[in-house]
Design an enzyme around this catalytic site. Structure first.
Site, PDB file in Angstrom:
ATOM      1  N   SER A  38      -9.748   1.927   2.881  1.00 13.55           N
ATOM      2  CA  SER A  38      -8.830   2.680   2.049  1.00 13.55           C
ATOM      3  C   SER A  38      -7.806   1.832   1.302  1.00 13.55           C
ATOM      4  O   SER A  38      -7.207   2.302   0.348  1.00 13.55           O
ATOM      5  CB  SER A  38      -8.084   3.694   2.906  1.00 13.55           C
ATOM      6  OG  SER A  38      -7.232   3.034   3.823  1.00 13.55           O
TER       7      SER A  38
ATOM      8  N   SER B  91     -10.040  -0.435   7.045  1.00 15.07           N
ATOM      9  CA  SER B  91      -9.419  -0.249   5.729  1.00 15.07           C
ATOM     10  C   SER B  91      -8.711  -1.468   5.146  1.00 15.07           C
ATOM     11  O   SER B  91      -8.290  -1.428   3.987  1.00 15.07           O
ATOM     12  CB  SER B  91      -8.441   0.921   5.773  1.00 15.07           C
ATOM     13  OG  SER B  91      -9.140   2.131   5.725  1.00 15.07           O
TER      14      SER B  91
ATOM     15  N   LYS C 179       0.871  -1.183   0.000  1.00 14.68           N
ATOM     16  CA  LYS C 179       0.000   0.000   0.000  1.00 14.68           C
ATOM     17  C   LYS C 179       0.906   1.230   0.000  1.00 14.68           C
ATOM     18  O   LYS C 179       1.932   1.255   0.694  1.00 14.68           O
ATOM     19  CB  LYS C 179      -0.887  -0.031   1.243  1.00 14.68           C
ATOM     20  CG  LYS C 179      -1.913   1.101   1.314  1.00 14.68           C
ATOM     21  CD  LYS C 179      -2.810   0.946   2.543  1.00 14.68           C
ATOM     22  CE  LYS C 179      -3.879   2.032   2.611  1.00 14.68           C
ATOM     23  NZ  LYS C 179      -4.768   1.856   3.786  1.00 14.68           N
TER      24      LYS C 179
END
Lengths: 480, 483, 95
Positions: free
Chosen positions: B151, B175, B76
């Site tokens: 997210s 997330s 990420k």
């Protein structure tokens, strides 16, 4: 009309750790800009703070030194505001739960009176960087080497009533942080900075509005800034105005304080517990280890000097002003074998010479051992005090011991009564007229006249004749 | 070979069926083929990945390989990677190349994984749909008109589309778990403090936790094994030994007590999602687990509480983005205030600004007690609810998200509705508990996630419970059509 | 809780964000809606509840006082918008 001044001080003292409070960057002073600002100090994204053990140890020492309440659990909070010398946009400090709670120190004023000044709290926090205002094409330069240096902020009660008391209190705190070794206290380098909250009121009346005087870095400026501010506030109030609560900066060049507008706005700091740090918990073992090497504290040492060495209170205070001076004095006293003689010399000749050459006692060219050796020769009558002054100057300038100088320069006191008698007889025969006057004078006047003959004998003996023997022998000869 | 799980890929590499370089090339080709459309990656590190794969192959040859050596993964874009841009999905960091690696990145690198690139995400991890990214929305591989969740939407979509073997993510309010649910994969948010936060750009420091997004629980065990552990650079990192997660996977579930919080099955939950979750729970009954009704009475307040705590922390965490030392700086600032205001307003998107302002307000003079302190107190109550529940049960189960993936744009203009999509995941972050989402029976072709919440540091138990279901079912093996 | 536009201006200034006059109304509306959601918290009496700042009950760990970082100024300043002579440059700081 009478006004009473109310003063409280906030003192920021840099702790003498090797590394920063939340990072492993060096705290050494004077490095090239930003060479000691690591990723944590710069507040780069993703980095995290880890607390320096030694900073906590030092706070514990300070707490013990002022007999304060020590919080077994304290919390780091974030103080949020934007400023270019504050890289993260917040300062990590302690707010609701500081590590050091209520304590007190006693100050000794010049007139010998004592006052107790309360310490409200002391908390650990990180220092900010510096803005350099030299012109970079209309821009300012930011150096973050100082960012993250550990500070202990010591907050007093509003217990001081004059600039002199404020200075005495600041000196006392300075003395304590230096004694305990938690700070070098170097004011030029910003290791010890004072903010003063000053207000005036009618005696016994309600507290007036205060002004905060920021970042004062010498005791002299502290006194001047407070005195200026008191006068300013009296002028304002007596001309029908109102004192505004604000931050003011002392300008030593103009000897005045002026408003710092830039710090006025946005004082909503939005404190909250720093989620990157956990509550600081310290137990009895940690405390015991922290204070194990705490030295004898200045007040205790001063009292001991009075009882152990028979010194006056003010002399003892002067000799214990710094740990180094007190250590030096005690070493001199021991080597000399006469504590009061040592006190006279350390506060007199030594202090004078240090002051003349702008030296600290730790840089004295004359070691305590050597000075003690000199005083021992006064104590055992090898030389007189007057000759000793001469030897002192030679020792200050060179490497030799007192005994070497005394021998080389032939300064050993003449104690041989035959030799002294020879000189005395010489003087008496050279001054027959004065001898006659002496003998005709009334006894009360004779004492004074005797001084003349003593002086002549000392002069002829180049100061080496033992004064007591000279006195005795002269009297014997003149009275016979 | 892209369809294999990490366990299978590792076996293939060991057996010499393919090399890490070949595997890496295969994934890079898939990224090239599919990602223009899906937009899972913000940066692809082709040359670096191939060089890293060559080193991995050497390790495999000389026998010094670990379980994950040679496996291509994605990070990420919230994890700092030295020498490769770390944008955090924001224009603010569009030009930011971190001078250090996050601990998670360093650990996975040391384990021999190959980093293919950095995945797309909601800006500063603030979002539940990946629509707040400066780099554009990520499309859900199951249906490209749908959001992947957020997210960690880029990571979830990339794993679902088989563009990498596994990916890292972070979970502040769901997330990892919510995008895992919406993309039909396995996601694990460990206990707060289990995985180091060093080098992971902070959103809300007391809630953020990194974890893996994978195809299976067994894969998650391998990833967590490499990611977890004490880090002296993170004060909130736990000094707890890391158990052997893979070794616990197959433990028997007979007698396992599963708690079903009644609050997780009330109004707001899509009926078909509920049925799918119940079907999975029925499987556990078959495996000998005991299902117990429990209550988490304060869980209804978790969204409200979260939207004070997280914004408060983020308002402070994001103050460092000021245009002075790194990141976006406005052109020709007139003065200091102008520098701050324009750099930050140009660099941050609308959702980030919203949360900074909410947090600033909640901490400001006069409001602190009513908002921030109150939220901290309810956080305590929510945490106590769990403490009581874990006195009765071993794990808690429920839906990960109240609905399946929603359409791109559907909730983008309504922050509050968007916030409510994290209603089941937030409480675990507030309490600091580990949580997982695993795929169960889809609804109308859209994935559904079963959430499993465990007690502190019980990741091994969660992985075991998840793995046993995956042994008995094949929901986790389903691939989106065309991938 | 409904925020006035002036509240938004104050908050935005504290947070050093620029909100243009045209945006003010929309932002005030969004923030007010979020605050309404947040105020669900008022349904619970929290008298006497100890606030929870951290999810784990751990105490702060202490680091030994040693210098572990070396000078990386050039490396760090390679990503800085504007530097000169090793300093970060900003518009004039007025004290």
């Amino acid at each position: 009309m009478q006004w009473e001044t109310v003063i409280g001080l906030e003192i920021h003292t840099q702790l003498a750790t090797r590394s920063k409070i939340f990072s492993g960057a060096s705290t050494a002073f004077g490095a090239e800009p930003n060479t000691q600002a690591c990723a944590v100090d710069l507040g780069l994204p993703g980095v995290l703070p880890v607390l320096n053990r030694e900073a906590v140890v030092m706070a514990v020492k300070f707490s013990a030194a002022i007999g304060a309440e020590l919080a077994r659990r304290s919390v780091f909070a974030r103080k949020n505001y934007f400023y270019p010398d504050l890289p993260k946009g917040y300062q990590i400090s302690q707010f609701e739960l500081p590590i050091v709670g209520r304590g007190a120190v006693e100050i000794l004023l010049e007139d010998g009176s004592r006052r107790t000044i309360g310490v409200t709290r002391a908390h650990l926090e990180e220092d900010a960087g510096k803005s350099l205002h030299e012109d970079f094409h209309g821009l300012s330069g930011i150096d973050l080497n100082r960012a993250g240096t550990p500070l202990l902020e010591i907050v007093s009660e509003p217990d001081m009533r004059s600039a002199r008391e404020a200075v005495a209190y600041a000196r006392k705190i300075h003395q304590i942080v230096r004694y305990t070794g938690i700070s070098d206290g170097n004011m030029q380098e910003g290791s010890f900075r004072c903010d003063a909250n000053v207000s005036i009121r009618r005696p016994g009346g309600e507290l007036g509005t205060r002004a905060e005087l920021k970042n004062i870095n010498s005791f002299r400026f502290l006194e001047r800034a407070i005195n200026f501010e008191i006068e300013r506030q009296i002028d304002v109030l007596e001309s029908g105005g109102k004192v505004v609560q604000e931050t003011r900066l002392y300008d030593p060049d103009k000897d005045e304080t002026r408003s710092m507008r830039s710090k006025e706005e946005a004082n909503d700091y939005r404190y909250f517990p720093d989620p990157d740090l956990l509550p600081l918990e310290i137990d009895e073992a940690f405390i015991a280890a922290a204070i194990a090497d705490l030295p004898e504290l200045p007040d205790v040492r001063r009292a001991r000097f009075v009882t152990e060495y028979g010194l006056g209170e003010m002399d003892a205070a002067q000799l214990t002003a710094s740990r180094e001076m007190a250590d030096y004095y005690e070493a001199v006293a021991k080597a000399a074998g006469d504590a009061r003689l040592a006190a006279t010399w350390v506060m007199g000749a030594l202090a004078g010479a240090l002051n003349r050459d702008g030296l600290d006692v730790t840089a004295s060219p004359l070691s305590a051992q050597r000075l003690g050796g000199l005083l021992a020769r006064i104590a055992d009558n090898t030389i007189s005090g007057k000759i000793a002054k001469q030897v002192f100057e030679s020792m200050w300038a060179g490497e030799a011991s007192a005994d070497q100088i005394i021998d080389q320069q032939g300064l050993r006191q003449i104690t041989d009564s035959g030799a002294i008698a020879g000189i005395v007889d010489q003087v008496l025969s050279d001054n027959a007229q004065q001898v006659e006057s002496y003998r005709q004078a009334e006894p009360p006047k004779r004492a004074k006249m005797l001084g003349f003959f003593v002086g002549q004998v000392m002069k002829l003996s180049k100061g080496k004749a033992n004064p007591a023997q000279v006195n005795e022998l002269l009297k014997e000869r003149l009275e016979s | 070979m892209h369809d294999k799980t990490l366990t299978e890929l590792a076996a293939g590499l060991r057996a010499g069926e393919f090399s890490s370089v070949e595997l890496t090339r295969a994934y890079l080709e898939r990224i090239e083929q599919f990602d223009t459309d899906l937009n899972c990656f913000i940066s692809v590190a082709r040359e670096r990945a191939l060089a890293s794969a060559e080193r991995a192959d050497a390790r495999i040859r000389d026998g010094s390989a670990d379980a994950l050596t040679g496996i291509p993964i994605a990070h990420k874009d919230i994890f700092c990677t030295s020498g490769l841009r770390t944008s955090c999905g924001s224009k603010m960091l569009d030009n930011f190349v971190a001078p250090y690696d996050a601990t998670v990145v360093a650990r996975l690198e040391a384990a021999g994984t190959v980093m293919l690139g950095k995945t797309n995400m909601d800006e500063f991890a603030m979002g539940s749909s990946n629509e707040t990214s400066f780099y554009g929305v990520v499309r859900n591989p199951w249906d490209r008109t749908l959001v992947p969740g957020g997210s960690s939407g880029g990571s979830a979509a990339a794993v679902a589309a088989r563009l990498c073997g596994a990916a890292t993510g972070t979970d502040t309010g769901g997330s990892i778990r919510q995008p895992a649910a919406l993309c039909g994969i396995t996601g694990l948010k460990p206990t707060y403090g289990r995985v180091s936060r060093y080098g992971m750009i902070a959103f809300a420091s007391s809630l953020d936790q990194g974890g893996p997004l994978t195809r299976s629980a067994a894969d998650a065990a391998l990833m967590l094994q490499a990611m977890a552990g004490f880090d002296p650079r993170d004060s909130t990192s736990a000094q707890q030994a890391v158990p052997d997660y893979s070794g616990q996977l197959d433990a028997d579930l007979r007698g396992l007590k599963i708690g079903l919080p009644r609050e997780y099955f009330e109004s707001g939950l899509d009926a078909e999602v509920a049925a799918s979750v119940q079907a999975a729970i029925a499987e556990y009954r078959h495996m000998g687990a005991e299902v117990v009704d429990i209550s988490l009475p304060n869980s209804g307040l978790s969204v409200a509480t979260y939207y004070v705590v997280a914004p408060a922390e983020c308002s402070s965490n994001l103050s460092r983005f000021d245009g002075v030392r790194f990141g976006h700086r406005c052109e020709q600032p007139k003065n200091l205030e102008d520098l701050y205001k324009r750099s930050r307003s140009e660099g941050f998107g609308a959702e980030v600004k919203r949360r900074i302002m909410i947090g600033t307000y909640a901490l400001s003079a006069g409001y602190y007690d009513a908002y921030y302190l109150k939220a901290q107190q309810i956080r305590q109550l929510i945490s106590e609810d769990f403490r009581k529940a874990f006195g009765q049960v071993d794990v808690i189960m429920g839906p990960t998200s109240p609905t399946t993936a929603f359409a791109i744009g559907e909730k983008a203009d309504d922050p509050v509705t968007m916030y409510l999509s994290d209603i089941y995941t937030i409480a675990a972050n507030l309490a600091g508990l580990p949580g997982m989402s695993i795929p169960v029976r889809p609804v109308a072709g859209r994935p559904v996630g079963l959430q499993i919440i465990g007690n502190y540091f019980q990741e091994g138990k969660l992985l075991n419970v998840a793995h046993r279901l995956q042994r008995e079912s094949d929901w986790h093996l389903a691939a989106p059509v065309g991938f | 809780m409904s925020l006035e536009q002036s509240d938004v201006e104050n908050i935005a200034h504290l947070a050093r964000l620029a909100v243009s006059p045209e945006e003010l109304e929309g932002v005030a509306g969004d923030l007010s809606n979020i605050l309404t959601l947040v105020e669900q918290m008022n349904a619970v009496d929290t008298g006497g509840v100890v606030p929870m700042a951290h999810p784990l009950h751990m105490a702060q760990r202490l680091r030994e006082d040693s210098v572990t970082e070396s000078d990386q100024r050039d490396h760090f300043q390679a990503i800085a918008p504007e530097t000169e002579a090793g300093l970060y440059l900003v518009p004039k700081v007025i004290e």
